[in-house]
Motif scaffolding. Structure first.
Motif, PDB file in Angstrom:
ATOM      1  N   ALA A  41      71.069  90.567  10.190  1.00 40.35           N
ATOM      2  CA  ALA A  41      72.134  89.570  10.413  1.00 40.35           C
ATOM      3  C   ALA A  41      71.670  88.118   9.824  1.00 40.35           C
ATOM      4  O   ALA A  41      71.903  87.128  10.455  1.00 40.35           O
ATOM      5  CB  ALA A  41      72.418  89.471  11.539  1.00 40.35           C
ATOM      6  N   GLY A  42      70.962  88.039   8.630  1.00 41.92           N
ATOM      7  CA  GLY A  42      70.503  87.088   7.934  1.00 41.92           C
ATOM      8  C   GLY A  42      69.283  86.395   8.666  1.00 41.92           C
ATOM      9  O   GLY A  42      68.831  85.249   8.479  1.00 41.92           O
ATOM     10  N   GLN A  43      68.379  87.143   9.922  1.00 43.72           N
ATOM     11  CA  GLN A  43      67.582  86.543  10.455  1.00 43.72           C
ATOM     12  C   GLN A  43      66.258  87.465  10.072  1.00 43.72           C
ATOM     13  O   GLN A  43      66.503  88.470   9.848  1.00 43.72           O
ATOM     14  CB  GLN A  43      67.569  86.580  11.796  1.00 43.72           C
ATOM     15  CG  GLN A  43      68.780  85.767  12.423  1.00 43.72           C
ATOM     16  CD  GLN A  43      68.502  84.558  12.179  1.00 43.72           C
ATOM     17  OE1 GLN A  43      67.691  83.827  12.404  1.00 43.72           O
ATOM     18  NE2 GLN A  43      69.617  83.622  11.651  1.00 43.72           N
ATOM     19  N   ARG A  44      65.089  86.632   9.935  1.00 42.33           N
ATOM     20  CA  ARG A  44      63.763  87.323   9.588  1.00 42.33           C
ATOM     21  C   ARG A  44      63.310  87.703  10.847  1.00 42.33           C
ATOM     22  O   ARG A  44      62.630  86.916  11.698  1.00 42.33           O
ATOM     23  CB  ARG A  44      63.252  86.561   8.913  1.00 42.33           C
ATOM     24  CG  ARG A  44      63.444  86.306   7.593  1.00 42.33           C
ATOM     25  CD  ARG A  44      62.624  85.402   6.721  1.00 42.33           C
ATOM     26  NE  ARG A  44      61.359  85.692   6.480  1.00 42.33           N
ATOM     27  CZ  ARG A  44      60.674  86.156   5.578  1.00 42.33           C
ATOM     28  NH1 ARG A  44      61.138  86.092   4.436  1.00 42.33           N
ATOM     29  NH2 ARG A  44      59.268  86.365   5.598  1.00 42.33           N
ATOM     30  N   ILE A  45      63.089  89.061  11.288  1.00 41.51           N
ATOM     31  CA  ILE A  45      62.566  89.512  12.707  1.00 41.51           C
ATOM     32  C   ILE A  45      61.254  89.930  12.331  1.00 41.51           C
ATOM     33  O   ILE A  45      60.993  90.936  11.665  1.00 41.51           O
ATOM     34  CB  ILE A  45      63.532  90.712  13.316  1.00 41.51           C
ATOM     35  CG1 ILE A  45      65.251  90.486  13.231  1.00 41.51           C
ATOM     36  CG2 ILE A  45      62.973  91.040  14.540  1.00 41.51           C
ATOM     37  CD1 ILE A  45      65.451  89.363  14.203  1.00 41.51           C
ATOM     38  N   PRO A  46      60.084  89.336  13.115  1.00 41.62           N
ATOM     39  CA  PRO A  46      58.918  89.810  12.691  1.00 41.62           C
ATOM     40  C   PRO A  46      58.640  91.177  13.346  1.00 41.62           C
ATOM     41  O   PRO A  46      59.072  91.759  14.488  1.00 41.62           O
ATOM     42  CB  PRO A  46      58.192  88.857  13.690  1.00 41.62           C
ATOM     43  CG  PRO A  46      58.954  87.500  13.961  1.00 41.62           C
ATOM     44  CD  PRO A  46      60.592  88.071  13.953  1.00 41.62           C
ATOM     45  N   LEU A  47      57.966  92.072  12.488  1.00 39.60           N
ATOM     46  CA  LEU A  47      57.485  93.464  12.596  1.00 39.60           C
ATOM     47  C   LEU A  47      56.275  93.732  12.510  1.00 39.60           C
ATOM     48  O   LEU A  47      55.316  92.997  11.509  1.00 39.60           O
ATOM     49  CB  LEU A  47      58.489  94.170  11.564  1.00 39.60           C
ATOM     50  CG  LEU A  47      57.975  95.653  11.393  1.00 39.60           C
ATOM     51  CD1 LEU A  47      58.290  96.449  12.691  1.00 39.60           C
ATOM     52  CD2 LEU A  47      58.431  96.306  10.051  1.00 39.60           C
ATOM     53  N   VAL A  48      55.520  94.247  13.492  1.00 38.60           N
ATOM     54  CA  VAL A  48      54.158  94.678  13.182  1.00 38.60           C
ATOM     55  C   VAL A  48      53.976  96.361  13.241  1.00 38.60           C
ATOM     56  O   VAL A  48      54.494  96.762  14.270  1.00 38.60           O
ATOM     57  CB  VAL A  48      53.287  93.643  14.131  1.00 38.60           C
ATOM     58  CG1 VAL A  48      53.239  93.992  15.617  1.00 38.60           C
ATOM     59  CG2 VAL A  48      51.616  94.012  13.809  1.00 38.60           C
ATOM     60  N   VAL A  49      53.074  97.007  12.544  1.00 42.70           N
ATOM     61  CA  VAL A  49      52.801  98.192  12.749  1.00 42.70           C
ATOM     62  C   VAL A  49      51.316  98.136  13.227  1.00 42.70           C
ATOM     63  O   VAL A  49      50.590  97.569  12.506  1.00 42.70           O
ATOM     64  CB  VAL A  49      52.915  98.993  11.536  1.00 42.70           C
ATOM     65  CG1 VAL A  49      52.333 100.518  11.754  1.00 42.70           C
ATOM     66  CG2 VAL A  49      54.199  99.181  11.132  1.00 42.70           C
ATOM     67  N   ILE A  50      51.017  98.480  14.512  1.00 44.20           N
ATOM     68  CA  ILE A  50      49.553  98.626  14.832  1.00 44.20           C
ATOM     69  C   ILE A  50      49.011  99.930  14.919  1.00 44.20           C
ATOM     70  O   ILE A  50      49.642 100.891  15.442  1.00 44.20           O
ATOM     71  CB  ILE A  50      49.797  98.032  16.473  1.00 44.20           C
ATOM     72  CG1 ILE A  50      50.473  96.653  16.579  1.00 44.20           C
ATOM     73  CG2 ILE A  50      48.297  97.863  17.046  1.00 44.20           C
ATOM     74  CD1 ILE A  50      50.817  96.220  17.646  1.00 44.20           C
ATOM     75  N   LEU A  51      47.866 100.250  14.310  1.00 43.92           N
ATOM     76  CA  LEU A  51      46.919 101.623  14.079  1.00 43.92           C
ATOM     77  C   LEU A  51      45.786 101.336  14.740  1.00 43.92           C
ATOM     78  O   LEU A  51      45.313 100.267  14.034  1.00 43.92           O
ATOM     79  CB  LEU A  51      47.382 101.933  12.720  1.00 43.92           C
ATOM     80  CG  LEU A  51      48.821 102.303  12.344  1.00 43.92           C
ATOM     81  CD1 LEU A  51      48.784 102.678  10.701  1.00 43.92           C
ATOM     82  CD2 LEU A  51      49.427 103.625  13.038  1.00 43.92           C
ATOM     83  N   ASP A  52      45.209 102.258  15.479  1.00 44.84           N
ATOM     84  CA  ASP A  52      43.841 101.853  15.816  1.00 44.84           C
ATOM     85  C   ASP A  52      43.364 103.360  16.127  1.00 44.84           C
ATOM     86  O   ASP A  52      43.943 104.294  15.609  1.00 44.84           O
ATOM     87  CB  ASP A  52      43.804 101.071  17.139  1.00 44.84           C
ATOM     88  CG  ASP A  52      44.725 101.828  18.423  1.00 44.84           C
ATOM     89  OD1 ASP A  52      44.878 103.017  18.536  1.00 44.84           O
ATOM     90  OD2 ASP A  52      45.075 100.895  19.294  1.00 44.84           O
TER      91      ASP A  52
END
Length: 143
Positions: A41-52
């Motif tokens: 919706a026109g917004q930049r939503i922070p995303l993180v993929v966490i792998l350990d």
């Protein structure tokens, strides 16, 4: 970079996906975080993929920072509880700072991260948020 993160990095390279920045966290689980964002919706939503080194991978989105206020608390908590009952693949929650987040846990076999599965889940989340984000924001902005 741990082996799951290396496998995910290889998937990204093989598929010409260049929207992630990898960061080694250097903790006891040998964590690597792949940071990006989703356009909703026109917004930049922070995303993180966490792998350990554990069997769990995590996709985490910060839907709205500092979203929870006394004036909207009841509406937000009731709505995300309803969403959590409806959807198996991910869960909404509010952090101690009041940030509205969405998490999705992905099981990783052996020392692999299934990049195709991670990317498929991201697309499921994107489709879901295209519908739910405006509703969530109405709850956040309610006074």
């Amino acid at each position: 970079m741990n082996r799951r993160a290396q496998a995910f990095q290889e998937y990204l390279q093989e598929n010409n996906i260049d929207c992630f920045n990898a960061e080694d966290i250097n903790d006891e689980l040998n964590t690597t975080a792949f940071r990006s964002h989703m356009e909703i919706a026109g917004q930049r939503i922070p995303l993180v993929v966490i792998l350990d080194d554990s069997i769990y991978g995590m996709l985490r989105l910060q839907i709205a920072p500092k979203a929870l206020k006394e004036t909207n608390k009841q509406a937000i908590l009731e709505y995300i509880n309803e969403l959590n009952r409806q959807y198996k693949v991910f869960k909404y929650y509010v952090t101690t700072d009041g940030d509205l987040c969405l998490d999705c846990c992905v099981l990783c076999e052996a020392e692999q991260a299934n990049g195709s599965m991670v990317y498929t889940i991201m697309n499921v989340i994107l489709t879901h948020l295209a519908e739910e984000y405006p509703v969530l924001m109405r709850k956040v902005w309610a006074e």
